[in-house]
Scaffold this motif. Structure first.
Motif, short mmCIF file in Angstrom:
data_model
loop_
_atom_site.label_atom_id
_atom_site.label_comp_id
_atom_site.label_asym_id
_atom_site.label_seq_id
_atom_site.Cartn_x
_atom_site.Cartn_y
_atom_site.Cartn_z
N GLY A 130 10.75 -27.40 -33.83
CA GLY A 130 10.70 -27.63 -32.40
C GLY A 130 9.57 -26.88 -31.73
N ALA A 131 9.34 -25.64 -32.16
CA ALA A 131 8.28 -24.83 -31.56
C ALA A 131 6.90 -25.46 -31.78
N LYS A 132 6.70 -26.08 -32.94
CA LYS A 132 5.42 -26.75 -33.20
C LYS A 132 5.23 -27.93 -32.24
N LEU A 166 2.32 -28.15 -29.31
CA LEU A 166 1.42 -29.30 -29.21
C LEU A 166 1.39 -29.83 -27.77
N LEU A 167 2.57 -29.99 -27.18
CA LEU A 167 2.66 -30.53 -25.83
C LEU A 167 2.07 -29.58 -24.80
N GLN A 168 2.31 -28.28 -24.98
CA GLN A 168 1.76 -27.31 -24.04
C GLN A 168 0.23 -27.24 -24.15
N ARG A 169 -0.28 -27.39 -25.35
CA ARG A 169 -1.74 -27.41 -25.51
C ARG A 169 -2.34 -28.65 -24.85
N ALA A 170 -1.57 -29.75 -24.86
CA ALA A 170 -2.04 -30.97 -24.19
C ALA A 170 -2.23 -30.73 -22.70
N LEU A 171 -1.37 -29.91 -22.09
CA LEU A 171 -1.53 -29.59 -20.67
C LEU A 171 -2.85 -28.85 -20.41
N ARG A 172 -3.27 -28.05 -21.38
CA ARG A 172 -4.51 -27.30 -21.22
C ARG A 172 -5.75 -28.15 -21.51
N LEU A 188 19.17 -26.87 -30.97
CA LEU A 188 19.51 -27.42 -29.66
C LEU A 188 18.56 -26.89 -28.58
N ILE A 189 18.29 -25.59 -28.65
CA ILE A 189 17.36 -25.00 -27.69
C ILE A 189 15.97 -25.61 -27.86
N ALA A 190 15.56 -25.79 -29.11
CA ALA A 190 14.24 -26.35 -29.39
C ALA A 190 14.11 -27.75 -28.81
N VAL A 191 15.14 -28.59 -29.00
CA VAL A 191 15.08 -29.96 -28.49
C VAL A 191 14.99 -29.95 -26.96
N SER A 192 15.76 -29.08 -26.31
CA SER A 192 15.69 -29.02 -24.84
C SER A 192 14.31 -28.61 -24.38
N GLU A 193 13.65 -27.71 -25.13
CA GLU A 193 12.30 -27.29 -24.78
C GLU A 193 11.30 -28.42 -25.00
N VAL A 194 11.51 -29.22 -26.04
CA VAL A 194 10.64 -30.38 -26.28
C VAL A 194 10.77 -31.38 -25.13
N ARG A 222 11.63 -30.81 -22.02
CA ARG A 222 10.97 -30.27 -20.83
C ARG A 222 9.46 -30.39 -20.97
N ALA A 223 8.93 -30.10 -22.15
CA ALA A 223 7.49 -30.18 -22.36
C ALA A 223 6.98 -31.61 -22.24
N VAL A 224 7.75 -32.58 -22.75
CA VAL A 224 7.37 -33.98 -22.61
C VAL A 224 7.26 -34.36 -21.14
N LEU A 225 8.25 -33.97 -20.36
CA LEU A 225 8.24 -34.30 -18.93
C LEU A 225 7.11 -33.59 -18.19
N ASP A 226 6.78 -32.36 -18.60
CA ASP A 226 5.65 -31.65 -18.01
C ASP A 226 4.34 -32.39 -18.28
N VAL A 227 4.18 -32.86 -19.52
CA VAL A 227 2.96 -33.58 -19.89
C VAL A 227 2.87 -34.89 -19.11
N ARG A 228 3.98 -35.59 -19.01
CA ARG A 228 3.97 -36.84 -18.23
C ARG A 228 3.65 -36.58 -16.77
N ALA A 229 4.22 -35.53 -16.21
CA ALA A 229 3.98 -35.20 -14.81
C ALA A 229 2.51 -34.87 -14.56
N ALA A 230 1.82 -34.39 -15.60
CA ALA A 230 0.40 -34.07 -15.49
C ALA A 230 -0.48 -35.31 -15.66
N GLY A 231 0.14 -36.47 -15.86
CA GLY A 231 -0.61 -37.72 -15.96
C GLY A 231 -1.11 -38.05 -17.35
N ILE A 232 -0.56 -37.37 -18.36
CA ILE A 232 -0.96 -37.63 -19.76
C ILE A 232 0.14 -38.45 -20.42
#
Length: 292
Positions: free
Chosen positions: A81-83, A87-93, A117-123, A125-135
């Motif tokens: 999950g961390a990987k 990946l998604l957080q680097r996409a924001l950058r 379970l924690i990892a999936v919830s973080e994934v 959130r990261a997916v939604l952050d990337v989408r919100a950034a227009g990617i």
């Protein structure tokens, strides 16, 4: 024609993306492994069952991740999950043209239940952050293990889902439903039933995926390239529309004839002509039946 389902995670990346363009981050040689499996006497993988990196797709830079279904069914643990999150957080950058998730997973890895379970919830959130950034986030589903559990939720958080007719997508896997509610509710050994209710054809007809393709890497590649321009705005209006669709579907099922299964009943309620013939139809014919 090369079967997507029969390829490994790295074979899919090599064939789907522009030739020779994939650069992997944290490859097996780095040996970033689960800290939990060895303590339980369970074999580990040097990449923890997922490959991540950057590449080109149709001449445009994308970030991509591919889950390896052959390792623990693609189950998500802490490192896995961390990987994905990294990946998604680097996409924001770095702002690539899109993020591709080649999903093949039975859900959270039971050996690492809480961490998974924690990892999936973080994934999510990261997916939604990337989408919100227009990617755009594009999910491809066509592996033998399907896309279930937490990864099923992750998939439905994405902008665009591409499925093959042999792919499967659901929240709970067939075995989980059977274990919880009994074989009379859902017989996980009934392969025809499983594919009717979780397979690519069903998800296409009910509007749960955006493209239905053959089990062919070339078709997945073409659909992924087309999806690069199809970002779905993450708005309240879009969420309310999705809720409305789910409500309509919930109330769409009428009482059926003896022997009818719920998938066939739903297809018929959605106005699908010859609903009982859907499982035997070729992909091209099923694509033409969608009413949503």
């Amino acid at each position: 024609m090369i079967s997507y389902a029969e390829c490994s995670a790295r074979e899919r990346l090599a064939l789907l993306l522009d030739a020779g363009s994939f650069h992997e981050w944290l490859p097996p040689s780095e040996r970033v492994m689960s800290p939990h499996l060895a303590q339980l006497g369970v074999p580990s993988a040097f990449d923890d069952g997922v490959a991540i990196g950057r590449a080109m797709l149709g001449g445009r830079e994308v970030f991509a991740a591919a889950q390896e279904g052959a390792f623990m069914g693609g189950g998500v643990g802490e490192v896995h999950g961390a990987k994905l999150v990294g990946l998604l957080q680097r996409a924001l950058r770095d702002r690539p043209a899109a993020v591709l998730l080649l999903a093949e997973s039975g859900g959270v890895r039971l050996h690492e239940a809480n961490a998974g379970l924690i990892a999936v919830s973080e994934v999510m959130r990261a997916v939604l952050d990337v989408r919100a950034a227009g990617i755009p986030v594009i999910v491809l589903i066509g592996g033998a293990n399907g896309c279930f559990g937490g990864m099923g939720i992750v998939a439905r958080c994405a902008d665009h889902i591409v499925m093959s007719d042999v792919g499967r997508l659901a929240m709970s896997g067939p075995e989980v439903i059977e274990a919880s509610h009994g074989v009379d509710e859902f017989d996980s050994r009934d392969r025809a039933l499983v594919w009717r209710t979780t397979g690519g054809k069903h998800r296409w007809l009910t509007g749960d995926c955006d493209a239905l393709v053959e089990d062919d890497v070339a078709e997945f590649r073409a659909a992924a390239i087309a999806a690069l321009e199809r970002q779905q705005p993450l708005t309240q209006a879009a969420l309310e529309q999705e809720h409305s669709l789910l409500t309509q579907r919930l109330h769409a099922l009428p009482d059926g004839d003896a022997g009818d299964d719920e998938a066939t009943l739903l297809w018929r309620a959605l106005g699908i002509a010859g609903a009982e013939n859907v499982p035997d139809l070729p992909v091209e014919a099923v694509r033409a039946l969608r009413t949503l």
